[in-house]
Design a protein around this motif. Sequence first.
Motif, mmCIF file in Angstrom:
data_model
loop_
_atom_site.group_PDB
_atom_site.id
_atom_site.type_symbol
_atom_site.label_atom_id
_atom_site.label_comp_id
_atom_site.label_asym_id
_atom_site.label_seq_id
_atom_site.Cartn_x
_atom_site.Cartn_y
_atom_site.Cartn_z
ATOM 1 N N SER A 15 -20.139 127.334 -12.363
ATOM 2 C CA SER A 15 -20.672 125.978 -12.442
ATOM 3 C C SER A 15 -19.521 125.018 -12.139
ATOM 4 C CB SER A 15 -21.301 125.738 -13.819
ATOM 5 O OG SER A 15 -21.831 124.430 -13.904
ATOM 6 N N SER A 16 -19.382 123.957 -12.915
ATOM 7 C CA SER A 16 -18.339 122.975 -12.648
ATOM 8 C C SER A 16 -18.272 121.984 -13.800
ATOM 9 C CB SER A 16 -18.644 122.219 -11.355
ATOM 10 O OG SER A 16 -17.774 121.117 -11.183
ATOM 11 N N VAL A 17 -17.108 121.354 -13.953
ATOM 12 C CA VAL A 17 -17.013 120.220 -14.867
ATOM 13 C C VAL A 17 -18.047 119.161 -14.491
ATOM 14 C CG1 VAL A 17 -15.532 118.278 -15.532
ATOM 15 C CG2 VAL A 17 -14.612 120.601 -15.521
ATOM 16 N N ALA A 18 -18.399 119.094 -13.207
ATOM 17 C CA ALA A 18 -19.414 118.130 -12.758
ATOM 18 C C ALA A 18 -20.780 118.407 -13.358
ATOM 19 C CB ALA A 18 -19.510 118.144 -11.240
ATOM 20 N N GLY A 19 -20.973 119.594 -13.950
ATOM 21 C CA GLY A 19 -22.261 119.939 -14.542
ATOM 22 C C GLY A 19 -22.388 119.624 -16.010
ATOM 23 N N ILE A 20 -21.319 119.072 -16.636
ATOM 24 C CA ILE A 20 -21.434 118.746 -18.053
ATOM 25 C C ILE A 20 -22.406 117.578 -18.221
ATOM 26 C CG2 ILE A 20 -19.106 119.573 -18.525
ATOM 27 C CD1 ILE A 20 -18.208 116.657 -18.791
ATOM 28 N N GLY A 21 -22.931 117.437 -19.410
ATOM 29 C CA GLY A 21 -23.901 116.381 -19.673
ATOM 30 C C GLY A 21 -25.314 116.729 -19.264
ATOM 31 N N TRP A 22 -25.541 118.012 -18.912
ATOM 32 C CA TRP A 22 -26.867 118.441 -18.458
ATOM 33 C C TRP A 22 -27.932 118.239 -19.530
ATOM 34 C CZ3 TRP A 22 -29.108 122.378 -21.274
ATOM 35 C CH2 TRP A 22 -28.247 123.133 -22.088
ATOM 36 N N GLU A 23 -27.517 118.249 -20.792
ATOM 37 C CA GLU A 23 -28.498 118.129 -21.877
ATOM 38 C C GLU A 23 -29.227 116.781 -21.846
ATOM 39 O OE1 GLU A 23 -24.931 120.555 -23.463
ATOM 40 O OE2 GLU A 23 -25.270 118.762 -22.221
ATOM 41 N N THR A 24 -28.576 115.756 -21.303
ATOM 42 C CA THR A 24 -29.205 114.438 -21.275
ATOM 43 C C THR A 24 -30.349 114.360 -20.266
ATOM 44 O OG1 THR A 24 -27.642 113.576 -19.625
ATOM 45 C CG2 THR A 24 -27.023 113.371 -21.951
ATOM 46 N N ASP A 25 -30.392 115.316 -19.344
ATOM 47 C CA ASP A 25 -31.441 115.343 -18.325
ATOM 48 C C ASP A 25 -32.297 116.596 -18.460
ATOM 49 O OD1 ASP A 25 -32.797 114.216 -16.183
ATOM 50 O OD2 ASP A 25 -31.480 115.078 -14.661
ATOM 51 N N LEU A 26 -32.362 117.144 -19.683
ATOM 52 C CA LEU A 26 -33.002 118.429 -19.881
ATOM 53 C C LEU A 26 -34.474 118.472 -19.485
ATOM 54 C CD1 LEU A 26 -32.708 121.334 -20.767
ATOM 55 C CD2 LEU A 26 -33.092 120.605 -23.134
ATOM 56 N N PRO A 27 -35.297 117.473 -19.819
ATOM 57 C CA PRO A 27 -36.707 117.578 -19.422
ATOM 58 C C PRO A 27 -36.900 117.741 -17.921
ATOM 59 C CG PRO A 27 -36.446 115.882 -21.096
ATOM 60 C CD PRO A 27 -35.066 116.297 -20.681
ATOM 61 N N ARG A 28 -36.157 116.973 -17.125
ATOM 62 C CA ARG A 28 -36.290 117.094 -15.671
ATOM 63 C C ARG A 28 -35.758 118.442 -15.186
ATOM 64 N NH1 ARG A 28 -33.654 113.309 -10.949
ATOM 65 N NH2 ARG A 28 -31.741 113.783 -12.120
ATOM 66 N N LEU A 29 -34.648 118.890 -15.745
ATOM 67 C CA LEU A 29 -34.104 120.189 -15.365
ATOM 68 C C LEU A 29 -35.060 121.316 -15.737
ATOM 69 C CD1 LEU A 29 -30.413 119.584 -16.447
ATOM 70 C CD2 LEU A 29 -31.196 119.978 -14.099
ATOM 71 N N GLN A 30 -35.707 121.215 -16.882
ATOM 72 C CA GLN A 30 -36.671 122.239 -17.290
ATOM 73 C C GLN A 30 -37.877 122.257 -16.360
ATOM 74 O OE1 GLN A 30 -37.072 121.027 -21.461
ATOM 75 N NE2 GLN A 30 -36.130 122.968 -22.084
ATOM 76 N N GLU A 31 -38.296 121.087 -15.908
ATOM 77 C CA GLU A 31 -39.404 121.028 -14.949
ATOM 78 C C GLU A 31 -39.022 121.730 -13.653
ATOM 79 O OE1 GLU A 31 -41.770 117.662 -12.326
ATOM 80 O OE2 GLU A 31 -41.104 117.111 -14.349
ATOM 81 N N PHE A 32 -37.797 121.487 -13.200
ATOM 82 C CA PHE A 32 -37.312 122.153 -11.991
ATOM 83 C C PHE A 32 -37.215 123.664 -12.196
ATOM 84 C CE2 PHE A 32 -33.296 123.604 -9.823
ATOM 85 C CZ PHE A 32 -33.874 123.811 -8.580
ATOM 86 N N LEU A 33 -36.640 124.075 -13.318
ATOM 87 C CA LEU A 33 -36.471 125.499 -13.578
ATOM 88 C C LEU A 33 -37.793 126.222 -13.766
ATOM 89 C CD1 LEU A 33 -33.408 125.492 -16.026
ATOM 90 C CD2 LEU A 33 -33.416 125.933 -13.567
ATOM 91 N N ALA A 34 -38.840 125.486 -14.099
ATOM 92 C CA ALA A 34 -40.160 126.104 -14.277
ATOM 93 C C ALA A 34 -40.807 126.491 -12.955
ATOM 94 C CB ALA A 34 -41.078 125.168 -15.052
ATOM 95 N N THR A 35 -40.252 126.042 -11.831
ATOM 96 C CA THR A 35 -40.782 126.479 -10.533
ATOM 97 C C THR A 35 -40.639 127.997 -10.442
ATOM 98 O OG1 THR A 35 -38.619 126.088 -9.488
ATOM 99 C CG2 THR A 35 -40.252 124.295 -9.395
ATOM 100 N N PRO A 36 -41.676 128.690 -9.977
ATOM 101 C CA PRO A 36 -41.674 130.150 -10.109
ATOM 102 C C PRO A 36 -40.910 130.924 -9.040
ATOM 103 C CG PRO A 36 -43.772 129.415 -9.226
ATOM 104 C CD PRO A 36 -42.992 128.176 -9.558
ATOM 105 N N ASP A 37 -40.587 130.290 -7.914
ATOM 106 C CA ASP A 37 -39.975 131.063 -6.839
ATOM 107 C C ASP A 37 -39.147 130.159 -5.933
ATOM 108 O OD1 ASP A 37 -41.889 129.710 -5.254
ATOM 109 O OD2 ASP A 37 -43.293 131.381 -5.396
ATOM 110 N N PHE A 38 -38.550 130.769 -4.922
ATOM 111 C CA PHE A 38 -37.656 130.066 -4.005
ATOM 112 C C PHE A 38 -38.366 128.893 -3.328
ATOM 113 C CE2 PHE A 38 -33.720 130.489 -1.437
ATOM 114 C CZ PHE A 38 -34.012 129.610 -0.418
ATOM 115 N N GLU A 39 -39.524 129.159 -2.777
ATOM 116 C CA GLU A 39 -40.229 128.138 -1.991
ATOM 117 C C GLU A 39 -40.637 126.950 -2.853
ATOM 118 O OE1 GLU A 39 -40.835 131.364 -1.924
ATOM 119 O OE2 GLU A 39 -40.272 131.925 0.120
ATOM 120 N N SER A 40 -41.159 127.216 -4.046
ATOM 121 C CA SER A 40 -41.599 126.115 -4.904
ATOM 122 C C SER A 40 -40.414 125.318 -5.430
ATOM 123 C CB SER A 40 -42.448 126.644 -6.061
ATOM 124 O OG SER A 40 -41.729 127.567 -6.854
#
Length: 280
Positions: A121-146
């Motif tokens: 990852s990177s130091v640039a990735g710290i603070g991810w917890e503040t954007d967790l709902p949007r990140l969780q929505e992205f991670l919920a995509t089931p495959d590469f294309e989606s």
Amino acid sequence: MTGIEQFRYDGKRALVVGGATGMGAAAAKIVGDLGAEVINLDYAPVDPSLGRGIQVDLRDPASIDSALDQVGGPVDALFSAAGIADGPDLMKINFIGHRHVIDRLMNSGQLNRGGAICFISSVAGIGWETDLPRLQEFLATPDFESADAWVKAHEADNFGHYGTSKQAINAYVATHAFPFLAKGVRINAICPGPTDTPLARANADLWLSFAQDYREATGTETHTPEQMGNVMAFLNSPAAAGINGVTLLVDYGHVASSNVGTFAAGKPIIDLLMGRISLG
């Protein structure tokens, strides 16, 4: 297994995605020296001294599938190291393609029970917890294309740059620590500070100048790929069997010192990365 044996890779197969240069190449060299059979997946040619090389294009799931078919057999340690700094394919190369590799290995049972995954990852990735709902929505995509479609649909929302690709990695590690461990596989990531790699040198004005004042104040130098490779090798070894779901800062303590204000000069930029303040 006791003592020094816990740090070794004898009899294990290590798969390095992005093993041609930089931190990936360092990790490949280190685990090879520790006894692993090393297989490197990369778009660029891989030095034979680093182990077997298989070409892959992380922008193309068919290419990933073909490369993994060539890997064959079980995998004990996965090093997800490939990445780029910018461009329209950034999210595919920095995260979506890596996730496809992991999905394939996990779903096929190719990643051995007792195995481990380590992302860069990177130091640039710290603070991810503040954007967790949007990140969780992205991670919920089931495959590469989606996942790719989701990124394109959210381009106007400032999603898809280098920092969010690393935040996605950090959120993914935290999200999958429990379900993967239930299958016998650990997952962690390192968050490097400025490291002297070909990618960093190509973006030196921004990347290698970051935290320069801290390094000058502490008498430290820009990190080397080997420093990062050593930590990755440890995290994927039996010696780190109790470590799971961690995004480990490898930055001489710059973030921690800035965060609490003992290095006051660094606090504004860390506050910005942590989402405590905004440029507006």
